[in-house]
Design an enzyme around this catalytic site. Structure first.
Site, short mmCIF file in Angstrom:
data_model
loop_
_atom_site.label_atom_id
_atom_site.label_comp_id
_atom_site.label_asym_id
_atom_site.label_seq_id
_atom_site.Cartn_x
_atom_site.Cartn_y
_atom_site.Cartn_z
N LYS A 48 -18.97 -91.02 -16.27
CA LYS A 48 -18.58 -91.35 -17.53
C LYS A 48 -18.25 -89.88 -18.33
O LYS A 48 -17.20 -89.87 -19.21
CB LYS A 48 -19.29 -92.17 -18.38
N THR A 49 -19.28 -88.88 -18.27
CA THR A 49 -19.11 -87.58 -18.90
C THR A 49 -17.71 -86.87 -18.51
O THR A 49 -17.08 -86.27 -19.44
CB THR A 49 -20.32 -86.64 -18.59
N ASP A 228 -19.61 -91.13 -27.30
CA ASP A 228 -20.31 -91.38 -26.05
C ASP A 228 -21.62 -92.24 -26.11
O ASP A 228 -22.24 -92.07 -27.19
CB ASP A 228 -20.25 -89.77 -25.38
N GLU A 229 -22.06 -92.80 -25.19
CA GLU A 229 -23.25 -93.29 -25.13
C GLU A 229 -23.36 -94.57 -26.11
O GLU A 229 -24.30 -94.62 -26.81
CB GLU A 229 -24.52 -92.43 -25.23
N GLN A 259 -27.64 -100.30 -19.85
CA GLN A 259 -28.63 -99.12 -20.07
C GLN A 259 -28.77 -98.90 -21.66
O GLN A 259 -29.20 -97.73 -21.97
CB GLN A 259 -27.72 -97.74 -19.58
N ARG A 653 -31.82 -93.85 -11.31
CA ARG A 653 -32.11 -92.42 -11.03
C ARG A 653 -32.17 -91.99 -9.59
O ARG A 653 -31.95 -90.82 -9.37
CB ARG A 653 -33.52 -92.05 -11.87
#
Length: 712
Positions: A48-49, A228-229, A259, A653
């Site tokens: 996504k970044t 973002d986020e 998340q 993770r």
């Protein structure tokens, strides 16, 4: 002339600049998207970044959007810097876009337009301590704990964009006096000309709503807004986004509903779930290709989070393909859990399959790090603790060890100075220094020195010394009386009937929140085993537990949980002076083994599940997956769904291998108590797991396999 070459299949594809060629089809669709609103639902490890930074550069480079009309916000300074750096690498003009955190944007806005809310541009931003100090003046006569609690509730109220007169304020604090406290605080804060962190979001919204002409000019300035986020946004941040959006504003938010794990900070998952309803003409693009984890890991993570009702839904596919099944290890107790983890790490390293830095140990609370730190130090396994201090470096643990040290040596100057006036007992620094000087000059212990100085100190200091030394006496009395078990005298003092001992800590208190909120009573922390009787009594009588609970709700509870873990460790030692000396000696020996090479990156990571967000590791061990720990027993409905999301975050993770560990017994409140596998483990399809150890009957007999024979 030679015949022209026929184009191959790849040449039929449209040509993209190199920075776009690296994207997959869904990522490019998100970058190319135009319209009014876009929700990029980006699964874990889906890049996504890269998408959001590429989109910023694409708008400038290919679409001719003026950089200064782009606003992109995120939640940490690190993320904002990374976003800016990566966008500039594609097109240097991206440096002229405004890329900030929500709060730094709010501060910038108020420097420019704060006069519309009666603010001078030179205002100061109050931090938590400043807020508590100002609120202390408003709540004159209230205890520090009451002030901290009110400050925490005011911060939450601002996160939810609630004013003192808002009917929904009762959802934050149902007490009628809270409205008055909040209103008086706001009036007092306004008189200072300063703002707190909540105001950095709340006041810009109010200014935009109350000044339509200025708001329209502002909307004309920022034609593109990106967040973002977005799953971490709170209600006030949503309100800000809504007010900033004009008729021609393009809004793009990136996030993952699976998340959203920061509800305790005010994050509201409804913001992302309801985005398409709140912003008309919204398109949704799902990024479902995971570039981090192998397929079996994603299957385990999805099988848990799929049980949530409040989610938009997505199915991740593993670009890296398949691999070993995640391992679910059933272990007898927490000591075996620690050994299991250490041996996994050592054997993999011996076989050159994984370095120390490839491993991460995940746990639900910071207090769980103690066992791993102790075992790793003894085995010389280098480690780092992320997001908090190492266990014995934490303030509350140092306080507890100072009190214990004074039980065996009342001449310990460092310990005495640390805790004699903590919590405050009216003993000033000058008085403490006089006691220390007399003790040193005349070879006295500190109690004798304090008694000799009694006629020369204030009545308040006199009472303070009496209370402090009385607490030490209480701790020492348990040593002399208990001999390793809780005696009738102590039980009577704590208000506990001896016949009730086996059930004094009911199942409902297994959860962290339940036990810590009620820890103001000694019986809530009292232990039935060994030296923990002394430790708990001393912590309660000295006021150290109350002192640390009087921090904000989250920090205070965590600190008391750490103190409880220290008491759990003490339960392994006899409740005698010799046991106490042995306990303190072992702690000092452990601390002497600590790795001092801070520059060596090859270390195992010890980290809470909340702190893993945005990180990745080759091999992950998620520990303590037991009912009452993860999830806690007090979690229901939306809170239980957030715990599932936390499991999802932890599991994703892992890049190559995931391990889950659960114990049949665990030391809780100083007692060794039976534990049960987490509900999350029951939600995982058994076909996705390799089960090792000795599972309970509810897990299939045919899947048993002792971990001793497992190939690492």
């Amino acid at each position: 002339m030679s015949a022209p070459l026929m184009p191959d299949s790849t040449s039929l594809r449209p040509a993209f600049p190199p920075y776009l060629e690296a994207l997959n089809e869904e990522q490019r669709a998100a970058v190319f998207h135009s319209g009014r609103s876009l929700l990029i639902l980006a699964g874990a490890g889906s890049g996504k970044t890269r998408v959001i930074t590429t989109k910023i550069a694409y708008l400038i480079r290919e679409q001719g959007v003026a950089p200064h009309t782009i606003l992109a916000v995120t939640f940490t300074n690190k993320a904002a810097r990374e976003m800016a750096d990566r966008a500039r690498l594609i097109d240097g003009r991206a440096g002229f876009a405004m890329l900030r955190t929500f709060h730094s944007f709010g501060a910038w806005f108020l420097r420019q337009h704060g006069s519309l809310a009666g603010l001078d541009s030179g205002f100061i931003i109050y931090d938590d301590d400043d807020t508590a100090s100002l609120l202390g003046a408003v709540m004159e006569g209230s205890s520090r704990g009451e002030v901290r609690e009110a400050a925490h509730h005011i911060a939450r109220a601002k996160d939810y964009f609630l004013s003192p007169d808002d009917p929904e304020l009762t959802l934050i604090d149902h007490r009628s006096e809270f409205r008055r406290i909040y209103r008086n605080y706001e009036e007092r804060l306004a008189k200072t000309g300063n703002v707190d962190f909540g105001d950095l979001i709340k006041k810009p919204v109010e200014i935009l709503r109350n000044n339509p002409v200025m708001a329209e000019r502002f909307r004309e300035r920022f034609r593109v807004i990106m967040v973002d986020e977005y799953q971490d946004a709170n209600v006030a941040q949503f309100e800000l986004l809504k007010e900033m959006r004009g008729e021609d504003t393009y809004v793009c938010v990136v996030g993952d509903d699976d998340q959203s794990i920061y509800r305790f900070r005010g994050a509201e998952v409804r913001n992302i779930l309801e985005f398409p309803e709140r912003f008309a003409d919204t398109d949704i693009i799902r990024l479902e290709r995971n570039y981090r984890s192998l397929a079996p890991i994603l299957s385990v993570a999805a099988s848990v989070v799929d049980h949530n009702e409040g989610r938009m839904g997505k199915t991740l596919s593993a670009v890296r393909g398949t691999g070993k099944k995640p391992v679910l290890a059933f272990l007898p107790n927490q000591d075996e859990e620690v050994i299991f983890c250490a041996e996994l790490i050592e054997e993999a390293r011996a076989k050159h399959k994984a370095a120390y830095a490839d491993w991460a140990i995940l746990y639900r609370t910071n207090a769980q790090s103690l066992g791993f730190e102790t075992e790793f130090l003894r085995r010389h396994i280098p480690y780092r603790v992320v997001g908090s201090l190492k266990f014995y470096e934490r303030e509350e643990i140092k306080d507890a060890l100072a009190l214990l040290a004074l039980l065996v040596n009342l001449r310990d100057e460092v310990a005495f100075c640390r805790v004699v006036n903590k919590p405050a007992r009216g003993i000033g620094a000058v008085t403490v220094k006089r006691v220390v000087n007399m003790a040193l000059a005349e070879a006295l212990d500190f109690r004798t020195a304090a008694e000799r100085l009694t006629p020369k100190v204030s009545a308040k200091a006199r009472l303070g010394f009496e209370a402090f030394f009385h607490a030490l006496e209480q701790g020492r009395a348990t040593l002399l009386a208990s001999g390793g078990t809780r005696g009738a005298a102590l039980a009577e003092e704590a208000g506990v009937d001896e016949a009730d001992k086996p059930t004094k800590v009911p199942r409902k208190r297994h959860g962290t929140q339940g036990s810590l909120k009620s820890a103001r009573k000694k019986e809530d922390l009292i232990a039935d085993q060994g030296l923990s009787v002394c430790v708990v009594t001393l912590l309660m009588e000295s006021g150290i537990v109350e002192y640390h609970l009087n921090h904000d709700e989250i920090a205070g509870n965590q600190r008391v949980h750490n103190l409880q873990e220290l008491a759990n460790a003490a339960s392994l030692y006899p409740g005698t002076e010799a046991g106490l000396l042995d306990f303190l000696e072992h702690i000092e020996l452990d601390r002497s083994l600590e790795d001092t090479d801070v520059n060596d990156p090859n270390k195992v990571t010890l980290i809470t599940l909340h702190n893993t967000k945005g990180l990745e590791f080759r091999r992950v061990i998620m520990t303590g997956v037991e009912q009452g720990i993860f999830p806690r027993d007090d979690k229901r409905n939306e809170e239980l769904e957030e715990e599932r999301r936390l499991f999802y975050v932890g599991a994703t993770r892992a890049m190559d291998q995931l391990y889950l560990s659960t114990c049949a017994m665990r030391r809780m409140y100083g007692n060794t108590m039976p534990m049960f596998p987490s509900v999350f483990l029951h939600e995982i399809d058994r076909e996705y797991l390799r089960i090792v150890g000795d599972p309970p009957y509810v897990f299939s007999e045919k899947e048993r396999e002792y971990y001793d024979g497992y190939s690492y």
